[in-house]
Design a protein around this motif. Structure first.
Motif, short mmCIF file in Angstrom:
data_model
loop_
_atom_site.label_atom_id
_atom_site.label_comp_id
_atom_site.label_asym_id
_atom_site.label_seq_id
_atom_site.Cartn_x
_atom_site.Cartn_y
_atom_site.Cartn_z
N ARG A 242 1.14 -0.83 0.50
CA ARG A 242 -0.70 0.11 0.04
C ARG A 242 0.80 1.16 -0.20
O ARG A 242 2.35 1.16 0.17
N ASP A 243 0.10 2.20 -0.58
CA ASP A 243 0.89 4.08 -0.52
C ASP A 243 1.00 3.98 1.77
O ASP A 243 0.39 4.54 1.44
N GLN A 244 2.38 4.29 1.42
CA GLN A 244 2.24 4.59 3.25
C GLN A 244 3.71 5.32 3.49
O GLN A 244 4.71 5.10 2.44
N GLU A 245 4.08 5.77 4.34
CA GLU A 245 4.79 6.04 5.27
C GLU A 245 6.03 4.91 5.52
O GLU A 245 5.66 4.22 5.91
N ARG A 249 5.69 1.02 6.99
CA ARG A 249 5.66 -0.01 6.47
C ARG A 249 6.91 -0.91 8.01
O ARG A 249 7.23 -2.07 7.25
N ALA A 250 7.52 -0.26 8.56
CA ALA A 250 8.50 -1.04 8.91
C ALA A 250 7.44 -1.27 10.18
O ALA A 250 7.97 -2.76 10.61
N LEU A 251 6.50 -0.70 10.27
CA LEU A 251 5.45 -1.27 11.97
C LEU A 251 4.98 -2.88 10.80
O LEU A 251 5.18 -3.82 12.25
N VAL A 252 4.55 -2.76 9.73
CA VAL A 252 3.57 -3.71 9.52
C VAL A 252 4.74 -4.71 9.07
O VAL A 252 4.33 -6.01 9.85
N LEU A 253 5.74 -4.54 8.89
CA LEU A 253 7.27 -5.65 8.37
C LEU A 253 7.67 -6.45 9.90
O LEU A 253 7.45 -7.56 10.08
N LEU A 254 7.44 -5.43 11.19
CA LEU A 254 7.98 -5.93 12.59
C LEU A 254 6.93 -6.89 12.75
O LEU A 254 6.75 -7.69 13.64
N THR A 255 5.39 -6.20 12.71
CA THR A 255 4.37 -7.39 13.36
C THR A 255 5.18 -8.66 12.75
O THR A 255 4.12 -9.27 13.64
N ALA A 256 5.13 -8.92 11.94
CA ALA A 256 5.21 -9.81 10.99
C ALA A 256 6.81 -10.90 10.75
O ALA A 256 6.64 -11.89 10.05
N LEU A 257 7.21 -10.53 11.55
CA LEU A 257 8.86 -11.20 11.86
C LEU A 257 8.70 -12.40 12.75
O LEU A 257 8.24 -12.17 13.79
N ALA A 273 10.49 2.55 12.96
CA ALA A 273 8.97 2.48 13.49
C ALA A 273 8.31 3.55 13.98
O ALA A 273 7.35 3.92 14.45
N ALA A 274 9.07 3.92 14.47
CA ALA A 274 9.17 5.01 15.71
C ALA A 274 7.36 6.09 15.37
O ALA A 274 7.65 6.98 16.34
N ALA A 275 7.89 6.61 14.06
CA ALA A 275 7.47 7.61 13.06
C ALA A 275 5.82 7.38 13.40
O ALA A 275 4.87 8.03 12.91
N SER A 276 6.02 6.15 13.69
CA SER A 276 4.44 5.62 13.00
C SER A 276 3.35 5.73 14.29
O SER A 276 3.56 6.47 15.68
#
Length: 559
Positions: A242-245, A249-257, A273-276
């Protein structure tokens, strides 16, 4: 509603445009139309005309285009995730996408330019042919002449428009158009994805900032795990594309690790992901061992449980309790006879589970206190919880239910006709208060008992979600709010509500993959796309949000 008149196609392509519109309007025509011809013949310009008008809000239904995915440089996963996103579906791969599209019977028209330039055109050709078997799907596919996949599509019985043939061009209009515009190529189709020479697959920061379709294609071509980044990306790819900052994207990738990933990745992604708007507290992914992944989560609640516990139910009817602090297992209950749609906890730790047939099962939480001694001898009749359970069962015999929730102040059941029934736990024999809140079935319920002041009095507030995509608020002592609290075009799949240190909070999940957290006193909202269909939500007393899917259990806190 006014309908915008379609402009003429460029370069004398009026016969081709008229034929395309006639094909769209003809229910007996083949479901697949192949636009073909040599390089530079104007295929992309014709499709740009079709998509430009077909995606307009006031286009007639039979001419509407619902999904448009330029395939240049895309792998099959990238194409599937983009299609699913545009159609409001969630899918981890082609098989799940086809199954979800088959179950969603809304007529759709899909336009796929540049099959000849795709990352894996042979596999995408198989996807196109599989889509063509679904009678509610119309497909327009661009494939250059002379290729093997072009011959395969043409041989399937598709309608074919070869733009090299003179019949698809009005020569007089072509000359007139070129006289006015010069001998230039007609306007190009929408921007396409180009394959990058190098993608830094080992670098989380580079992955989160790169073109996500290029990353997806690179991971499809490269089977190395890259410290666990590949598995995490492919697990959550629909969200990551998806179009996102980069921080989101780092937050979502972190949740799937997974827990087998390189331990250096988690703190690096956490910093990115600190800026999410979220802080990930923990995640449990399919295959995790320390602590173990608790299994697919189909229903979930924290309300009525001891502090720090969450009750989970999977598709097999297995009930488990886990530690809210880290997802570690606490206990397991007897398996229910059928998978539950919803679970809730009544007084004295009575667990109720509603299945998809409207049957109500009941169990008792392990370790729940039971009457002993004289109290047990004197209390030989049904408890209030048992009486309420009997009342609910009698109601469900008369009116099948498809959603359930409970707090100390209210128990609610949602029906297939959009009606919500509210029962009072302290008066189990009273008739329920009812209100029809939705068009179509009720798909989720949540309730919270809100304090009225310092004297301990509370009022119950119900939230209901429906197949109509609406979330309604209702206190059974008053009329429902006249307008929805939230509304999307996709059905609601899960709700949770709680009173937290930041005031009342509402969490909503929709079938197209969005999770929304509303901090009601603060007037703020947090959004998250986990990258999978969300089956269940549960808020904790401190305001953390648990999200349950088929392969992940997440706990996040709003920043």
């Amino acid at each position: 509603m006014s309908v915008t008149k379609w402009a003429r196609p460029a370069a004398g392509r009026e016969p081709a445009g008229a034929a395309l519109l006639a094909w769209l309007a003809d229910p007996s025509a083949p479901g697949l139309c192949v636009i073909t011809g040599g390089a530079g013949c104007g295929k992309s310009a014709l499709l740009a005309w079709l998509v430009g008008h077909g995606t307009s809000a006031d286009t007639e239904r039979e001419r509407a285009v619902h999904a448009f995915v330029p395939l240049a440089g895309l792998s099959v996963r990238g194409a599937v995730w983009t299609l699913a996103d545009q159609l409001g579906l969630m899918a981890r791969g082609p098989g799940e996408f086809l199954a979800r599209l088959a179950a969603d019977r809304r007529p759709v028209t899909i336009v796929l330019p540049d099959l000849h330039a795709a990352g894996d055109p042979d596999v995408l050709t198989e996807l196109v042919l599989a889509l063509d078997t679904q009678d509610h799907v119309r497909l327009v596919v661009e494939a250059r002449s002379g290729t093997a996949f072009h011959r395969q599509l043409v041989g399937s019985g598709a309608a074919v428009m070869d733009l090299d043939e003179p019949r698809w061009t009005d020569e007089a209009r072509r000359r007139s158009w070129h006289a006015a515009h010069g001998e230039t190529t007609a306007p190009p189709a929408a921007e396409r994805h180009q394959v990058a020479a190098v993608v830094e697959l080992d670098d989380p920061a580079a992955l989160c900032a790169a073109d996500p379709w290029l990353v997806t294609a690179a991971f499809d071509a490269d089977q190395e795990e890259r410290g666990g980044l590949r598995s995490a990306w492919l697990r959550a790819g629909q969200s990551l594309c998806r179009d996102q900052e980069p921080a989101e994207r780092a937050l979502v990738l972190l949740t799937a690790l997974g827990d087998a990933a390189d331990p250096r990745l988690r703190p690096e992604l956490d910093q990115l992901a600190a800026a999410s708007g979220w802080q990930l507290e923990w995640s449990r992914v399919r295959g995790d061992m320390t602590p173990p992944w608790p299994g697919p989560v189909f229903a979930m609640t924290t309300t009525g449980l001891p502090a720090g516990q969450t009750l989970l139910a999977d598709r097999q009817g297995v009930l488990r309790t886990v530690d809210t602090a880290n997802g570690a297992p606490i206990g397991r209950m007897p398996t229910l006879p059928s998978p539950p749609l919803a679970v809730c906890v009544l007084t004295r730790s009575a667990v109720l589970a509603l299945d998809d047939q409207g049957n109500l099962g009941s169990e008792t939480l392990p370790g729940a206190a039971r009457p002993t001694g004289v109290a047990a001898l004197l209390d030989d009749g049904p408890t209030p919880a048992q009486r309420l359970t009997n009342t609910l069962r009698a109601h469900l015999v008369r009116s099948s239910g498809c959603a359930l929730c409970a707090t100390p102040g209210v128990v609610a059941v949602g029906g297939g006709d959009g009606t919500v029934y509210a029962f009072t736990p302290g008066s189990p024999d009273e008739a329920p208060r009812t209100y029809r809140l939705h068009t179509g079935r009720v798909t989720a319920l949540a309730a919270v008992d809100l304090p009225l002041g310092d004297d301990g009095q509370r009022v119950s507030l119900l939230y209901s979600g429906g197949a109509d995509g609406r979330v309604r608020a209702w206190s059974p002592v008053a009329d429902p709010q006249p307008t929805p609290v939230a509304e999307r075009t996709s059905p609601v799949t899960a709700l949770s509500a709680a009173h937290t240190p930041r005031g009342p909070v509402l969490a909503v999940a929709w079938a197209h993959g969005l999770v929304e957290l509303r901090l009601l006193d603060e007037g703020e909202t947090r959004h998250l796309w986990p990258g999978m269909a969300v089956n269940a939500l549960a808020l904790t007393a401190d305001g953390s949000l648990l999200i349950g899917t088929d392969d992940r259990l997440l706990c996040l806190h709003p920043r």
